[in-house]
Write a protein that holds these residues in place. Structure first.
Motif, PDB file in Angstrom:
ATOM      1  N   MET A   1       0.845  -1.205   0.000  1.00  0.00           N
ATOM      2  CA  MET A   1       0.000   0.000   0.000  1.00  0.00           C
ATOM      3  C   MET A   1       0.877   1.251   0.000  1.00  0.00           C
ATOM      4  N   SER A   2       0.305   2.356  -0.475  1.00  0.00           N
ATOM      5  CA  SER A   2       1.004   3.631  -0.486  1.00  0.00           C
ATOM      6  C   SER A   2       0.031   4.737  -0.088  1.00  0.00           C
ATOM      7  N   LYS A   3       0.562   5.954   0.164  1.00  0.00           N
ATOM      8  CA  LYS A   3      -0.260   7.082   0.583  1.00  0.00           C
ATOM      9  C   LYS A   3      -0.513   8.031  -0.579  1.00  0.00           C
ATOM     10  N   GLN A  19      -5.023   9.070   2.230  1.00  0.00           N
ATOM     11  CA  GLN A  19      -5.595   7.722   2.164  1.00  0.00           C
ATOM     12  C   GLN A  19      -4.526   6.687   1.822  1.00  0.00           C
ATOM     13  N   GLU A  20      -4.750   5.472   2.294  1.00  0.00           N
ATOM     14  CA  GLU A  20      -3.941   4.323   1.888  1.00  0.00           C
ATOM     15  C   GLU A  20      -4.561   3.749   0.616  1.00  0.00           C
ATOM     16  N   ILE A  21      -3.754   3.635  -0.429  1.00  0.00           N
ATOM     17  CA  ILE A  21      -4.246   3.110  -1.700  1.00  0.00           C
ATOM     18  C   ILE A  21      -3.297   2.012  -2.188  1.00  0.00           C
ATOM     19  N   PRO A  22      -3.752   1.146  -3.079  1.00  0.00           N
ATOM     20  CA  PRO A  22      -2.837   0.128  -3.626  1.00  0.00           C
ATOM     21  C   PRO A  22      -1.633   0.791  -4.302  1.00  0.00           C
ATOM     22  N   GLU A  23      -0.474   0.238  -4.088  1.00  0.00           N
ATOM     23  CA  GLU A  23       0.732   0.803  -4.689  1.00  0.00           C
ATOM     24  C   GLU A  23       0.677   0.665  -6.207  1.00  0.00           C
ATOM     25  N   HIS A  25       2.034   0.650 -10.175  1.00  0.00           N
ATOM     26  CA  HIS A  25       3.252   0.202 -10.842  1.00  0.00           C
ATOM     27  C   HIS A  25       3.243   0.677 -12.289  1.00  0.00           C
ATOM     28  N   ASP A 100       2.700   9.180  -2.724  1.00  0.00           N
ATOM     29  CA  ASP A 100       4.004   8.516  -2.662  1.00  0.00           C
ATOM     30  C   ASP A 100       4.582   8.270  -4.052  1.00  0.00           C
TER      31      ASP A 100
END
Length: 306
Positions: A1-3, A19-23, A25, A100
């Motif tokens: 996860m990322s911010k 919020q925390e969201i899926p990282e 790519h 992030d």
């Protein structure tokens, strides 16, 4: 996860959430930038505040926040070109920068290498403000010997416009509140208080007249320049805001000529331009940062650290 800073309804700083969201790519034609700093601009909170403003930039809910960023490339898609893992970069990504990670398609028109000698905080302030200032001055054909009136001279775009105008050989009068006068003098401008009576105060400072003007906040400066006899084609306003008087030029970051940002970066490296950082906030204090900037009493740029 990322911010990432996001919002699910339009409004003031209170709608912004970390919020925390899926990282994310990088796709085959993308690079991923690990963001270290994001510079705030008035357009960022104006987009978040109103649906019609957001629509002009193609932003729909839920949305990310911010435009300018700096960081390091940490993923490169198999088909991506121009950048390698480890490259320091800065760029613009409307509605995505305070996070992030930012994904950028290549070839990239809005991603530039960050050279040695330019820190990430400074690099994160450059794309919108630097390019807007360059475009606003180019729109009026600013040249050596001009006396230019710059409205909103102490703001994020103004600090670049003042210094670029001085580098071009112009005399600069800058409108601001009296509390910013010493700050503007330090950048090479002659300050003048905005508000009723502006035309008279400009006449007192420059009895021989002004030859050009750019209005970076509202339309007061543009109207004053017309009143003082400046030709409409030698007056510019930033693209956002009410329609300008007939003949007055509108200019925004996307109107800047090729190589504009590179020239600003070179001037920063040589010490000819300084970038005042008014304050740096951690991402967790994003609401406070936006509130501070929206009050328009800061001297220079607001940066978010990630």
């Amino acid at each position: 996860m990322s911010k990432a800073v996001r919002y699910e309804r339009f409004g003031g700083p209170e709608v912004l959430e970390v919020q925390e969201i899926p990282e994310p790519h990088a796709a085959p034609d993308e690079v991923r930038v690990r963001v270290t700093a994001a510079g705030l601009n008035p357009m960022d909170w104006q987009i978040a505040a109103k649906a019609d403003t957001a629509a002009r930039f193609g932003i729909t809910l839920p949305a990310g926040f911010g435009t300018d960023f700096a960081g390091v490339v940490d993923e490169v898609g198999a088909e991506a070109t121009g950048f390698a893992v480890g490259d320091r970069v800065h760029g613009g990504a409307i509605g995505r920068s305070v996070a992030d990670f930012v994904l950028v398609k290549t070839p990239a028109a809005d991603l530039w290498p960050t050279p040695e000698g330019v820190g990430d905080e400074v690099a994160a302030t450059l794309p919108v403000a630097g390019l807007t200032a360059s475009a606003a001055l180019a729109a009026v054909g600013l040249k050596a010997g001009d006396t230019v009136l710059i409205g909103g001279a102490a703001g994020g775009v103004g600090v670049f416009a003042v210094q670029l105008a001085r580098l071009a050989g112009a005399r600069v009068l800058g409108t601001a509140s009296e509390g910013t006068f010493d700050f503007l003098r330090g950048l090479g401008a002659e300050p003048v208080a905005y508000g009723p009576g502006l035309a008279d105060r400009v006449r007192d400072l420059a009895p021989e007249g002004i030859t050009a003007a750019t209005d970076l906040f509202g339309r007061e400066t543009a109207g004053t320049a017309l009143k003082l006899g400046v030709a409409a084609e030698r007056i510019s306003v930033v693209a956002d805001g009410p329609a300008p008087p007939p003949g007055v030029r509108k200019a925004g970051a996307y109107d800047a000529g090729p190589g504009s940002l590179e020239r600003i970066v070179d001037a920063i490296r040589s010490g000819e331009i300084t970038v005042p950082i008014a304050a740096t906030f951690p991402v967790e204090r994003i609401r406070e940062a936006v509130t501070t900037q929206a009050e328009r009493h800061v001297h220079g740029k607001i940066v978010i650290a990630l």
